[in-house]
Design a protein around this motif. Sequence first.
Motif, PDB file in Angstrom:
ATOM      1  N   LEU A   1     -13.098  -0.149  10.465  1.00 41.78           N
ATOM      2  CA  LEU A   1     -11.904   0.315  11.161  1.00 41.78           C
ATOM      3  C   LEU A   1     -11.630   1.806  10.970  1.00 41.78           C
ATOM      4  O   LEU A   1     -10.827   2.377  11.699  1.00 41.78           O
ATOM      5  CB  LEU A   1     -10.684  -0.501  10.715  1.00 41.78           C
ATOM      6  CG  LEU A   1     -10.777  -2.001  11.008  1.00 41.78           C
ATOM      7  CD1 LEU A   1      -9.631  -2.739  10.341  1.00 41.78           C
ATOM      8  CD2 LEU A   1     -10.794  -2.255  12.505  1.00 41.78           C
ATOM      9  N   HIS A   2     -12.278   2.440   9.996  1.00 41.42           N
ATOM     10  CA  HIS A   2     -12.129   3.880   9.734  1.00 41.42           C
ATOM     11  C   HIS A   2     -10.654   4.294   9.616  1.00 41.42           C
ATOM     12  O   HIS A   2     -10.177   5.139  10.363  1.00 41.42           O
ATOM     13  CB  HIS A   2     -12.819   4.718  10.811  1.00 41.42           C
ATOM     14  CG  HIS A   2     -14.280   4.447  10.952  1.00 41.42           C
ATOM     15  ND1 HIS A   2     -15.198   4.834  10.012  1.00 41.42           N
ATOM     16  CD2 HIS A   2     -14.966   3.796  11.924  1.00 41.42           C
ATOM     17  CE1 HIS A   2     -16.396   4.444  10.398  1.00 41.42           C
ATOM     18  NE2 HIS A   2     -16.285   3.805  11.543  1.00 41.42           N
ATOM     19  N   LEU A   3      -9.959   3.715   8.651  1.00 44.22           N
ATOM     20  CA  LEU A   3      -8.549   4.056   8.453  1.00 44.22           C
ATOM     21  C   LEU A   3      -8.339   5.192   7.457  1.00 44.22           C
ATOM     22  O   LEU A   3      -7.219   5.647   7.276  1.00 44.22           O
ATOM     23  CB  LEU A   3      -7.766   2.819   7.987  1.00 44.22           C
ATOM     24  CG  LEU A   3      -7.634   1.691   9.002  1.00 44.22           C
ATOM     25  CD1 LEU A   3      -6.820   0.559   8.424  1.00 44.22           C
ATOM     26  CD2 LEU A   3      -7.024   2.185  10.296  1.00 44.22           C
ATOM     27  N   GLU A   4      -9.389   5.633   6.806  1.00 43.53           N
ATOM     28  CA  GLU A   4      -9.256   6.759   5.879  1.00 43.53           C
ATOM     29  C   GLU A   4      -9.055   8.044   6.679  1.00 43.53           C
ATOM     30  O   GLU A   4      -9.341   8.105   7.859  1.00 43.53           O
ATOM     31  CB  GLU A   4     -10.476   6.865   4.953  1.00 43.53           C
ATOM     32  CG  GLU A   4     -11.804   7.051   5.646  1.00 43.53           C
ATOM     33  CD  GLU A   4     -12.400   5.771   6.239  1.00 43.53           C
ATOM     34  OE1 GLU A   4     -13.196   5.923   7.181  1.00 43.53           O
ATOM     35  OE2 GLU A   4     -12.072   4.671   5.801  1.00 43.53           O
TER      36      GLU A   4
ATOM     37  N   TYR B   1       0.820  -1.207   0.000  1.00 44.49           N
ATOM     38  CA  TYR B   1       0.000   0.000   0.000  1.00 44.49           C
ATOM     39  C   TYR B   1       0.860   1.266   0.000  1.00 44.49           C
ATOM     40  O   TYR B   1       1.792   1.394   0.781  1.00 44.49           O
ATOM     41  CB  TYR B   1      -0.927  -0.001   1.218  1.00 44.49           C
ATOM     42  CG  TYR B   1      -1.998  -1.058   1.095  1.00 44.49           C
ATOM     43  CD1 TYR B   1      -3.222  -0.768   0.517  1.00 44.49           C
ATOM     44  CD2 TYR B   1      -1.766  -2.358   1.509  1.00 44.49           C
ATOM     45  CE1 TYR B   1      -4.199  -1.736   0.370  1.00 44.49           C
ATOM     46  CE2 TYR B   1      -2.730  -3.340   1.370  1.00 44.49           C
ATOM     47  CZ  TYR B   1      -3.943  -3.020   0.796  1.00 44.49           C
ATOM     48  OH  TYR B   1      -4.897  -3.989   0.647  1.00 44.49           O
ATOM     49  N   ASP B   2       0.499   2.179  -0.900  1.00 49.46           N
ATOM     50  CA  ASP B   2       1.158   3.481  -1.001  1.00 49.46           C
ATOM     51  C   ASP B   2       0.217   4.539  -0.449  1.00 49.46           C
ATOM     52  O   ASP B   2      -1.004   4.441  -0.614  1.00 49.46           O
ATOM     53  CB  ASP B   2       1.466   3.811  -2.464  1.00 49.46           C
ATOM     54  CG  ASP B   2       2.495   2.874  -3.055  1.00 49.46           C
ATOM     55  OD1 ASP B   2       3.673   2.992  -2.680  1.00 49.46           O
ATOM     56  OD2 ASP B   2       2.124   2.022  -3.887  1.00 49.46           O
ATOM     57  N   TYR B   3       0.784   5.570   0.152  1.00 53.62           N
ATOM     58  CA  TYR B   3      -0.033   6.678   0.627  1.00 53.62           C
ATOM     59  C   TYR B   3      -0.459   7.530  -0.566  1.00 53.62           C
ATOM     60  O   TYR B   3       0.357   7.923  -1.390  1.00 53.62           O
ATOM     61  CB  TYR B   3       0.736   7.536   1.636  1.00 53.62           C
ATOM     62  CG  TYR B   3      -0.074   8.709   2.109  1.00 53.62           C
ATOM     63  CD1 TYR B   3      -1.144   8.525   2.982  1.00 53.62           C
ATOM     64  CD2 TYR B   3       0.193   9.994   1.663  1.00 53.62           C
ATOM     65  CE1 TYR B   3      -1.907   9.598   3.407  1.00 53.62           C
ATOM     66  CE2 TYR B   3      -0.562  11.069   2.087  1.00 53.62           C
ATOM     67  CZ  TYR B   3      -1.606  10.862   2.951  1.00 53.62           C
ATOM     68  OH  TYR B   3      -2.366  11.928   3.365  1.00 53.62           O
ATOM     69  N   VAL B   4      -1.774   7.796  -0.651  1.00 57.26           N
ATOM     70  CA  VAL B   4      -2.322   8.619  -1.732  1.00 57.26           C
ATOM     71  C   VAL B   4      -2.887   9.890  -1.094  1.00 57.26           C
ATOM     72  O   VAL B   4      -3.917   9.840  -0.414  1.00 57.26           O
ATOM     73  CB  VAL B   4      -3.425   7.851  -2.505  1.00 57.26           C
ATOM     74  CG1 VAL B   4      -4.025   8.725  -3.594  1.00 57.26           C
ATOM     75  CG2 VAL B   4      -2.872   6.555  -3.074  1.00 57.26           C
ATOM     76  N   PRO B   5      -2.205  11.034  -1.292  1.00 58.77           N
ATOM     77  CA  PRO B   5      -2.645  12.276  -0.643  1.00 58.77           C
ATOM     78  C   PRO B   5      -4.052  12.712  -1.046  1.00 58.77           C
ATOM     79  O   PRO B   5      -4.781  13.278  -0.235  1.00 58.77           O
ATOM     80  CB  PRO B   5      -1.618  13.319  -1.100  1.00 58.77           C
ATOM     81  CG  PRO B   5      -0.461  12.559  -1.640  1.00 58.77           C
ATOM     82  CD  PRO B   5      -0.978  11.218  -2.053  1.00 58.77           C
ATOM     83  N   GLU B   6      -4.443  12.452  -2.307  1.00 60.21           N
ATOM     84  CA  GLU B   6      -5.768  12.882  -2.780  1.00 60.21           C
ATOM     85  C   GLU B   6      -6.895  12.243  -1.967  1.00 60.21           C
ATOM     86  O   GLU B   6      -7.918  12.871  -1.711  1.00 60.21           O
ATOM     87  CB  GLU B   6      -5.957  12.549  -4.268  1.00 60.21           C
ATOM     88  CG  GLU B   6      -5.039  13.312  -5.198  1.00 60.21           C
ATOM     89  CD  GLU B   6      -3.624  12.732  -5.255  1.00 60.21           C
ATOM     90  OE1 GLU B   6      -2.705  13.492  -5.638  1.00 60.21           O
ATOM     91  OE2 GLU B   6      -3.423  11.555  -4.908  1.00 60.21           O
ATOM     92  N   SER B   7      -6.724  10.990  -1.576  1.00 59.03           N
ATOM     93  CA  SER B   7      -7.753  10.314  -0.781  1.00 59.03           C
ATOM     94  C   SER B   7      -7.376  10.252   0.695  1.00 59.03           C
ATOM     95  O   SER B   7      -8.170   9.779   1.508  1.00 59.03           O
ATOM     96  CB  SER B   7      -7.998   8.905  -1.314  1.00 59.03           C
ATOM     97  OG  SER B   7      -6.816   8.134  -1.230  1.00 59.03           O
TER      98      SER B   7
END
Length: 186
Positions: free
Chosen positions: A175-178, A139-145
Amino acid sequence: MMLPRNLLQRIPKSTSLHWQNAAANRMSSLIRHVTLTTRAPLATRLYVCRRTLSTPAPMVNVSDLSIGRYHTLADATMTTLLERLEDLLDTVGNDAYEVDYHSGVLTLNLGTHGTYVINKQPPNKQIWLSSPLSGPKRYDYVPESDDWRYVRDGIGLGELLDGEITDMLQTKVSLHLEGVSAQIQE
């Protein structure tokens, strides 16, 4: 000289040839000594070939995150994940289930359902997941989301865990990880 039919294939003259194994190399040395005109018309050449199959090359993403920002986001995600999984396992109440976090590696043991391993990968600036259902993912961090997403299918880490754990435990899991950056305490 007689060659097995399954080893022979007519290929256009412009095609490059790569020998795949020792048997093909031995065959190559035999064929080189036979003149072209005795083997095939000028438009084609006769070669010994072996078809090889492979999986697509791994997708490599170059992250714009600084290493400090990566650690901040990844640590916040891992801490939030640990807390929410501990709450979930307390609610479920099965002593066979446990969650543990040490040195950047989170292990979620769900007894007969299998074990999840989630860990930070600082060199790649990724979070890696090993799932008993869907296998390994990066998994990569996506700043837009503001989320950790798997590039190949676009699904977030939280979405995947919510769905798989819900199916395993037969209990709605969220889990609300967003919104990772909102979880950072600066």
